[in-house]
Design a protein around this motif. Structure first.
Motif, short mmCIF file in Angstrom:
data_model
loop_
_atom_site.label_atom_id
_atom_site.label_comp_id
_atom_site.label_asym_id
_atom_site.label_seq_id
_atom_site.Cartn_x
_atom_site.Cartn_y
_atom_site.Cartn_z
N UNK A 194 -22.06 26.07 -12.08
CA UNK A 194 -21.08 26.80 -12.89
C UNK A 194 -20.04 25.85 -13.48
N UNK A 195 -19.64 24.84 -12.69
CA UNK A 195 -18.71 23.85 -13.22
C UNK A 195 -19.36 23.06 -14.35
N UNK A 196 -20.65 22.72 -14.20
CA UNK A 196 -21.36 21.99 -15.25
C UNK A 196 -21.40 22.79 -16.54
N UNK A 200 -13.76 23.48 -15.47
CA UNK A 200 -12.91 23.90 -14.36
C UNK A 200 -12.84 25.41 -14.22
N UNK A 201 -13.05 26.15 -15.31
CA UNK A 201 -13.03 27.62 -15.24
C UNK A 201 -14.06 28.14 -14.26
N UNK A 202 -15.20 27.46 -14.16
CA UNK A 202 -16.24 27.89 -13.24
C UNK A 202 -15.86 27.80 -11.78
N UNK A 209 -13.69 31.49 -7.56
CA UNK A 209 -12.29 31.63 -7.13
C UNK A 209 -12.10 32.90 -6.31
N UNK A 210 -12.76 33.98 -6.72
CA UNK A 210 -12.64 35.23 -5.98
C UNK A 210 -13.17 35.08 -4.56
N UNK A 211 -14.25 34.33 -4.39
CA UNK A 211 -14.79 34.07 -3.05
C UNK A 211 -13.79 33.30 -2.20
N UNK A 228 -4.96 29.71 -7.88
CA UNK A 228 -6.10 28.90 -8.28
C UNK A 228 -6.11 28.64 -9.78
N UNK A 229 -5.86 29.67 -10.56
CA UNK A 229 -5.88 29.51 -12.01
C UNK A 229 -4.81 28.55 -12.50
#
Length: 522
Positions: A194-196, A200-202, A209-211, A228-229
């Protein structure tokens, strides 16, 4: 030149590119990224993130990162990618439960800063696409990596620190992984995919982030999605200090690089010993370390709260402190007794064909960090909040949105012959003392990077002097005669990597035998 009759390792020489890390697979990966057209930033990021799976007890994407980058034009930039305490943290609530900051409590978990730092550094200075840089880490997180000997040793020392869901992720049948067992982290591989794709949004938004937030709040944490955001790394101007004609570069607080400078400023007032591994050198360094760390614990904090950095870096301050050192007698340790749990970190240095050099350090603080992991993706959380103090009014008092005092520090050394040397020393609190000893080995004794790393180490900490078995018995006895409480540590003191860019353009690398790693070049 080393004695080839005795065990040891040679320095590595090359002229195109080089990397030194604490694990062979990470070093090889960095070289492969360089040979694929990547630069030192790409290679350092790719290898550093991979080290979180090579050495899961040492680091990971739930941790923090700092870096120094020397550009081909000679400009040196600093990046502070350390996370902050959540906005809802309550110092009074922690004081009601604890006398000192806890280490294995959700209150010690600061927001991870490393991924934001990696994405920013890559976006500003990388060359290859991010998905290409992260591909080796994603592959090995899915496929698994056989556990190396030093990693297995660390597992036996700290597996008991894991709790809850983390035990099922990082242990096998609730026992430490032995040498050769395969460690895999498919949940973290998905995070990196997801980061790839999203940057950073991933990591800092959406399901990942929710996890993390849900997992931390279930443990009693005050962390929120907004925390986190809002995570954002910071470019900083490196500190510079001279030592006998050489120039040392460190990052400013909240790291402890200024402590290394203070120790070296004290040592600069003294004549070097004839024998680099003598009792007297170990004694003088121990005394300077006690005084330097006492200053660190008083002054180092989030840079927005530091008030006496100039005083700490003053040559006059160093001279006044050095005058307190008795050459024949150990002083009582001025520091309060501190936690003595082994700290874990990885350090990596890379130089590319354009002579861009990266000095990067990446950590979850203590071995296995907080021992807590997120429920869905298995992200191991750091316990870097343990670096705060609960002392009211202290600049490093725990507080909302603050960065804690950090032990991890990347370094660079500019020698008077024109050489540039990115270097770093792992080992928690030892790092400032380790930087000072490494610099002294290079400057005072003319050692190359491998010899400077190989030499035996000692470290004054919490009322003891840890003395490695590499010293002879005479040194142990000599330190005891001066009043030191000498201990032989169960774990070797720290670890290090370094690359010297020589004036003739040749690269010379060294990697610490105390770890599993190597230096490689091409």
């Amino acid at each position: 030149m080393r004695d080839f009759h005795k065990p040891g390792r040679s320095a590595v020489f090359a002229d195109q590119g080089m990397c030194a890390t604490s694990h062979p697979l990470a070093t090889q990966t960095a070289i492969a990224l360089l040979q694929a057209g990547g630069n030192a930033v790409d290679a350092a990021i790719g290898a550093a993130i991979l080290l979180g799976f090579c050495e899961p007890q040492s680091t990971g994407i739930g941790g923090d990162m700092f870096a120094l980058v020397s550009q081909p034009d000679g400009q040196i930039i600093g990046l502070n990618a350390s996370g902050r305490a959540p906005a809802g943290i309550d110092a009074d609530a922690l004081r009601a439960k604890y006398d000192t900051m806890p280490l294995y409590d959700v209150g010690a978990v600061t927001v991870p800063g490393a991924i934001d730092g990696f994405c920013r550094l890559h976006g500003d200075h990388g060359h290859l696409p991010l998905d290409r840089v992260l591909a080796p880490s994603i592959h090995y997180a899915d496929a698994g990596i056989p556990v190396a000997p030093r990693v297995a040793f660390d597992y036996t020392q700290s597996a008991a620190l894991l709790s809850g869901h983390a035990r099922s992720l990082f242990l096998k049948d609730d026992a430490p992984l032995p040498v050769g067992a395969r460690f895999a982290a498919p949940g973290q591989a998905e995070v990196l995919r997801r980061v790839a794709a999203e940057g950073r949004t991933g990591f800092y938004e959406g399901e990942v982030a929710e996890d993390m937030v849900a997992s931390l709040r279930a443990l009693g944490g005050s962390h929120t999605l907004d925390d986190f955001a809002a995570t954002q790394c910071t470019y900083v101007e490196p500190l510079r200090s001279r030592y006998r004609g050489a120039e040392l570069l460190e990052l400013p607080p909240n790291g402890q690089g200024a402590t290394a400078m203070l120790i070296l400023n004290m040592l600069e007032t003294m004549d070097p010993q004839d024998d680099p591994f003598s009792t007297q050198r170990a004694h003088l360094e121990a005394e300077a370390t006690k005084l330097g760390y006492d200053a660190r614990d008083q002054f180092i904090a989030d840079m927005d709260h530091v008030t006496r950095l100039d005083h700490m870096l003053s040559k006059g301050t160093a001279k006044a402190l050095a005058d307190l050192i008795n050459p024949d007698t150990a002083m009582p340790d001025p520091r309060a007794a501190s936690d003595n749990v082994h700290k874990e970190t990885i350090y990596i240095t890379v130089v590319d064909k354009d002579r861009r050099a990266v000095s990067l350090i990446y950590s979850i603080f203590h071995s296995f960090g907080s021992g807590l992991a997120s429920d869905t993706f298995g992200i191991l959380f750091q316990n870097r909040g343990g670096g705060f103090t609960l002392e009211q009014g202290h600049p490093n008092e725990v507080g909302p949105g603050k960065r804690p005092m950090h032990t991890i520090i990347p370094g660079m050394l500019k020698l008077d012959d024109g050489s540039l040397m990115p270097f770093g020393v792992m080992g928690g609190a030892y790092q400032s003392a380790g930087h000072a000893r490494f610099v002294s080995n290079i400057v005072d004794y003319g050692m190359g990077p491998q010899a400077a790393i190989d030499g035996p180490r000692s470290f004054a900490e919490a009322g003891h002097v840890k003395v490695e078995r590499g010293y002879g018995q005479a040194v142990h006895d000599g330190l005891a005669a001066k009043g030191h409480n000498v201990q032989i540590p169960e774990t070797a003191v720290g670890g290090a990597q370094a690359i010297r860019i020589r004036p003739d353009g040749v690269l010379e690398g060294g990697s610490d035998p105390r770890k599993d790693g190597i230096a490689l070049g091409y």
